[in-house]
Structure formats: C-alpha cells, structure tokens
Design a protein around this motif. Structure first.
Motif, PDB file in Angstrom:
ATOM      1  N   ALA A  62       0.832  -1.198   0.000  1.00  0.00           N
ATOM      2  CA  ALA A  62       0.000   0.000   0.000  1.00  0.00           C
ATOM      3  C   ALA A  62       0.866   1.246   0.000  1.00  0.00           C
ATOM      4  CB  ALA A  62      -0.908  -0.004   1.233  1.00  0.00           C
ATOM      5  N   ASP A  63       0.374   2.302  -0.619  1.00  0.00           N
ATOM      6  CA  ASP A  63       1.032   3.592  -0.598  1.00  0.00           C
ATOM      7  C   ASP A  63       1.060   4.094   0.849  1.00  0.00           C
ATOM      8  OD1 ASP A  63       0.970   6.687  -0.727  1.00  0.00           O
ATOM      9  OD2 ASP A  63       1.523   6.097  -2.765  1.00  0.00           O
ATOM     10  N   VAL A  64       2.101   4.860   1.218  1.00  0.00           N
ATOM     11  CA  VAL A  64       2.224   5.323   2.600  1.00  0.00           C
ATOM     12  C   VAL A  64       1.105   6.277   2.993  1.00  0.00           C
ATOM     13  CG1 VAL A  64       4.704   4.982   2.747  1.00  0.00           C
ATOM     14  CG2 VAL A  64       3.835   7.161   1.936  1.00  0.00           C
ATOM     15  N   LYS A  65       0.388   6.850   2.034  1.00  0.00           N
ATOM     16  CA  LYS A  65      -0.758   7.686   2.382  1.00  0.00           C
ATOM     17  C   LYS A  65      -1.919   6.840   2.895  1.00  0.00           C
ATOM     18  CE  LYS A  65      -0.036  11.816  -0.310  1.00  0.00           C
ATOM     19  NZ  LYS A  65      -0.665  12.792  -1.190  1.00  0.00           N
ATOM     20  N   SER A  79       7.179   1.936  12.776  1.00  0.00           N
ATOM     21  CA  SER A  79       8.586   1.568  12.677  1.00  0.00           C
ATOM     22  C   SER A  79       8.857   1.009  11.284  1.00  0.00           C
ATOM     23  CB  SER A  79       8.922   0.515  13.736  1.00  0.00           C
ATOM     24  OG  SER A  79      10.248   0.097  13.601  1.00  0.00           O
ATOM     25  N   ASN A  80      10.071   1.252  10.766  1.00  0.00           N
ATOM     26  CA  ASN A  80      10.422   0.715   9.451  1.00  0.00           C
ATOM     27  C   ASN A  80      10.935  -0.717   9.520  1.00  0.00           C
ATOM     28  OD1 ASN A  80       9.719   3.027   8.110  1.00  0.00           O
ATOM     29  ND2 ASN A  80      11.765   3.909   8.223  1.00  0.00           N
ATOM     30  N   LEU A 123      -0.909   3.517  11.208  1.00  0.00           N
ATOM     31  CA  LEU A 123      -1.816   4.600  10.865  1.00  0.00           C
ATOM     32  C   LEU A 123      -2.465   4.201   9.546  1.00  0.00           C
ATOM     33  CD1 LEU A 123      -2.917   7.473  11.240  1.00  0.00           C
ATOM     34  CD2 LEU A 123      -0.941   8.273   9.944  1.00  0.00           C
ATOM     35  N   ILE A 124      -3.770   3.988   9.568  1.00  0.00           N
ATOM     36  CA  ILE A 124      -4.483   3.491   8.392  1.00  0.00           C
ATOM     37  C   ILE A 124      -5.518   4.529   7.960  1.00  0.00           C
ATOM     38  CG2 ILE A 124      -5.951   1.644   7.502  1.00  0.00           C
ATOM     39  CD1 ILE A 124      -4.669  -0.155   9.660  1.00  0.00           C
TER      40      ILE A 124
END
Length: 173
Positions: free
Chosen positions: A72-75, A81-82, A101-102
């Motif tokens: 999924a795109d980060v938006k 955490s990475n 954060l969704i």
C-alpha cells in the motif's frame, strides 16, 4: 450525564461525544502500571507534527524507490517503525510498541484502479471464500488457481480465463 467512559453526554451527537473523549486524552495523568513511574516526563506539545505542505514532504521521504508493487502507498497505511523483529530473541529485546496509521480513503491524486470481472462477478475460493488476490497461484495454464489462504484449487470461470506464462503469471497483468 453518566460518569462512565463512552457514555454519550446530553445534547451532544455521537460524533461530538467521541471527539470530546479523544480530545480529553493525555499522555500522562492516567492509571499507572505497577513498577512504572507516575510521570513519564513527556510533553506532547514537543513532538514535531508536520502541517500543510510539510505532510507531503514527510510522506514523500517515506516512499521507497524500489518497493513491493503490491504494498500500500504510505498515504493509505504507515507503520510506526520501518523494521520489525524477525526472531524471538529480537522480539524480547524490542521495547517499542508497534502501531499502524491506516487511512483507507486517503486522496492520492489519481483515480482508484477498478478491476472489472465482467459477468463472472468477483472470483472467490469455494472453500474459505477468499477473493482472488495478487498472492494466489494460477496453475494448469490459467484454468485453475490455488487459494493462498486455505490451499484449495479452484476452477477459473471461462469469462475470467487468461493464459499464463512459464512462471504462472497471467498474461493480462
């Protein structure tokens, strides 16, 4: 007015009541776990919060040049955490909570791609009812597919059939 958490206040809609409860949450002052200090010494106002055009800059910095095309795109979804521990030993040493954060309805500036299954409708596994997704495996030249959840082999409807290449990937992708 009821004193319990989650009770709706008189004269307020459900949404206003929920917003009021979230605005009253703080980083300290609540119940403290046994063995933990009462004041964690964290000032929530000191956390940097990107605003306006800064948000796009932060999100752009999180985009990977080479990433899984099915991610999924980060938006839409972003983890706190990475990196996540991949062994039991690392997990025991990991002291940070992991959260996500969704935002499923985030605007990415381009239309959402829609798959048209035609008259066949959405293809689903006959055993567990999972939808056809990027992780299923097509077999028998595209005539059958293996469910990635339960492992059941399913027939591909004639309307959805497409031949596969030598690696099992559909030619219409």
């Amino acid at each position: 007015q009821m004193g319990s958490y989650g009770a709706q206040r008189p004269g307020m809609s459900g949404t206003e009541s929920i917003l009021g409860q979230f605005q009253s949450l703080t980083m300290s002052g609540g119940p403290v776990a046994p063995g933990q200090p009462a004041d964690v010494g964290v000032d929530a106002a000191s956390f940097p919060r990107p605003v306006g055009s800064d948000v796009d800059g932060v999100l752009e910095s999180l985009r990977w040049k080479k990433r899984d095309p099915y991610s999924a795109d980060v938006k839409f979804m972003r983890l706190s955490s990475n990196a996540i521990p991949n062994s039991v030993e690392l997990k025991k040493q990991w002291c940070l909570p992991c959260s996500a954060l969704i935002q499923p309805l985030a605007d990415i500036g381009k239309p959402v791609p829609v798959v048209n299954f035609g008259v066949a409708g959405i293809i689903r596994c006959r055993q567990c009812r999972t939808y056809v997704n990027p992780y299923v495996q097509f077999t028998d030249g595209g005539r059958r597919w293996k469910c990635n959840v339960c492992g059941t082999f399913n027939e591909v409807p004639v309307e959805y059939f497409c031949t596969t290449d030598n690696t099992g990937i559909r030619r219409d992708i």
